[in-house]
Design a protein around this motif. Structure first.
Motif, mmCIF file in Angstrom:
data_model
loop_
_atom_site.group_PDB
_atom_site.id
_atom_site.type_symbol
_atom_site.label_atom_id
_atom_site.label_comp_id
_atom_site.label_asym_id
_atom_site.label_seq_id
_atom_site.Cartn_x
_atom_site.Cartn_y
_atom_site.Cartn_z
ATOM 1 N N VAL A 158 -48.363 10.029 11.228
ATOM 2 C CA VAL A 158 -47.284 10.004 12.225
ATOM 3 C C VAL A 158 -47.091 11.398 12.836
ATOM 4 O O VAL A 158 -46.938 11.533 14.053
ATOM 5 C CB VAL A 158 -45.972 9.483 11.588
ATOM 6 N N ILE A 159 -47.121 12.436 12.011
ATOM 7 C CA ILE A 159 -46.971 13.806 12.522
ATOM 8 C C ILE A 159 -48.133 14.158 13.449
ATOM 9 O O ILE A 159 -47.939 14.751 14.512
ATOM 10 C CB ILE A 159 -46.848 14.801 11.351
ATOM 11 N N ASP A 160 -49.347 13.765 13.061
ATOM 12 C CA ASP A 160 -50.521 14.028 13.900
ATOM 13 C C ASP A 160 -50.383 13.346 15.255
ATOM 14 O O ASP A 160 -50.627 13.950 16.297
ATOM 15 C CB ASP A 160 -51.783 13.559 13.186
ATOM 16 N N ARG A 161 -49.984 12.094 15.262
ATOM 17 C CA ARG A 161 -49.816 11.358 16.525
ATOM 18 C C ARG A 161 -48.710 11.977 17.379
ATOM 19 O O ARG A 161 -48.821 12.051 18.597
ATOM 20 C CB ARG A 161 -49.506 9.881 16.259
ATOM 21 N N LEU A 162 -47.635 12.424 16.738
ATOM 22 C CA LEU A 162 -46.555 13.076 17.461
ATOM 23 C C LEU A 162 -47.046 14.367 18.125
ATOM 24 O O LEU A 162 -46.758 14.627 19.298
ATOM 25 C CB LEU A 162 -45.383 13.368 16.527
ATOM 26 N N LEU A 163 -47.797 15.155 17.382
ATOM 27 C CA LEU A 163 -48.317 16.403 17.950
ATOM 28 C C LEU A 163 -49.308 16.138 19.076
ATOM 29 O O LEU A 163 -49.326 16.863 20.080
ATOM 30 C CB LEU A 163 -48.953 17.245 16.846
ATOM 31 N N LEU A 164 -50.143 15.117 18.952
ATOM 32 C CA LEU A 164 -51.063 14.759 20.038
ATOM 33 C C LEU A 164 -50.296 14.292 21.277
ATOM 34 O O LEU A 164 -50.678 14.601 22.413
ATOM 35 C CB LEU A 164 -52.044 13.680 19.577
ATOM 36 N N ARG A 181 -48.440 15.950 26.904
ATOM 37 C CA ARG A 181 -47.408 16.331 27.879
ATOM 38 C C ARG A 181 -47.407 17.826 28.172
ATOM 39 O O ARG A 181 -46.514 18.329 28.833
ATOM 40 C CB ARG A 181 -46.037 15.899 27.374
ATOM 41 N N ASN A 182 -48.421 18.536 27.645
ATOM 42 C CA ASN A 182 -48.577 19.984 27.846
ATOM 43 C C ASN A 182 -47.403 20.787 27.296
ATOM 44 O O ASN A 182 -47.048 21.822 27.842
ATOM 45 C CB ASN A 182 -48.815 20.318 29.316
ATOM 46 N N TRP A 183 -46.812 20.313 26.241
ATOM 47 C CA TRP A 183 -45.736 21.064 25.604
ATOM 48 C C TRP A 183 -46.292 22.061 24.600
ATOM 49 O O TRP A 183 -45.693 23.116 24.379
ATOM 50 C CB TRP A 183 -44.772 20.123 24.893
ATOM 51 N N ILE A 184 -47.406 21.706 23.946
ATOM 52 C CA ILE A 184 -48.005 22.575 22.930
ATOM 53 C C ILE A 184 -49.524 22.523 23.056
ATOM 54 O O ILE A 184 -50.078 21.660 23.731
ATOM 55 C CB ILE A 184 -47.609 22.134 21.493
ATOM 56 N N TYR A 185 -50.207 23.477 22.412
ATOM 57 C CA TYR A 185 -51.647 23.422 22.211
ATOM 58 C C TYR A 185 -51.849 23.014 20.759
ATOM 59 O O TYR A 185 -51.349 23.664 19.849
ATOM 60 C CB TYR A 185 -52.288 24.786 22.435
ATOM 61 N N TYR A 186 -52.580 21.925 20.545
ATOM 62 C CA TYR A 186 -52.712 21.453 19.162
ATOM 63 C C TYR A 186 -54.177 21.306 18.778
ATOM 64 O O TYR A 186 -54.748 22.187 18.158
ATOM 65 C CB TYR A 186 -51.956 20.146 18.987
ATOM 66 N N ARG A 187 -54.805 20.215 19.151
ATOM 67 C CA ARG A 187 -56.146 19.937 18.663
ATOM 68 C C ARG A 187 -57.160 19.812 19.777
ATOM 69 O O ARG A 187 -58.304 20.230 19.622
ATOM 70 C CB ARG A 187 -56.106 18.633 17.865
ATOM 71 N N ARG A 188 -56.807 19.270 20.881
ATOM 72 C CA ARG A 188 -57.765 18.994 21.956
ATOM 73 C C ARG A 188 -57.782 20.068 23.030
ATOM 74 O O ARG A 188 -58.747 20.182 23.765
ATOM 75 C CB ARG A 188 -57.459 17.647 22.589
ATOM 76 N N THR A 189 -56.742 20.836 23.151
ATOM 77 C CA THR A 189 -56.639 21.860 24.183
ATOM 78 C C THR A 189 -56.587 23.221 23.518
ATOM 79 O O THR A 189 -55.824 23.430 22.587
ATOM 80 C CB THR A 189 -55.362 21.657 25.015
ATOM 81 N N LYS A 190 -57.408 24.133 24.023
ATOM 82 C CA LYS A 190 -57.399 25.489 23.481
ATOM 83 C C LYS A 190 -56.441 26.344 24.312
ATOM 84 O O LYS A 190 -56.417 26.268 25.533
ATOM 85 C CB LYS A 190 -58.796 26.111 23.538
ATOM 86 N N GLY A 191 -55.672 27.147 23.626
ATOM 87 C CA GLY A 191 -54.743 28.036 24.309
ATOM 88 C C GLY A 191 -55.444 29.241 24.901
ATOM 89 O O GLY A 191 -56.588 29.545 24.602
#
Length: 92
Positions: A17-23, A28-38
């Motif tokens: 659930v946490i992983d899906r929330l972060l994705l 929505r471009n709120w954070i950089y997590y797994r698929r987008t590099k900062g």
């Protein structure tokens, strides 16, 4: 034993659930997590500042590199084959 199994399943479900929330937040471009590099601009800037503090003699190399980049940007010449300018970059 069943109690341990239940806690294990609850933990795995919570992580999913946490992983899906972060994705979702990343989509929505709120954070950089797994698929987008900062971008690394801030990290590079602070690293160079640390170099200036501990090795003051390197400051002239950093300034020379900065001025070369500025001149290349202002000249309007296309970048070289490596994506940078024709002049080699200084490694710090």
């Amino acid at each position: 034993m069943p109690k341990l199994l239940i806690w294990g399943l609850v933990t795995v479900a919570a992580l999913v659930v946490i992983d899906r929330l972060l994705l979702w937040m990343e989509s929505r471009n709120w954070i950089y997590y797994r698929r987008t590099k900062g971008r690394r601009g801030g990290v590079v800037y602070h690293t160079l500042e640390i170099h200036r503090v501990f090795d003051p003699g390197i400051e002239h190399l950093i300034e020379a590199e900065y001025h070369e980049e500025q001149e290349q940007n202002e000249s309007g010449d296309p970048p070289g084959p490596d994506g940078e300018g024709d002049a080699p970059r200084l490694e710090v």
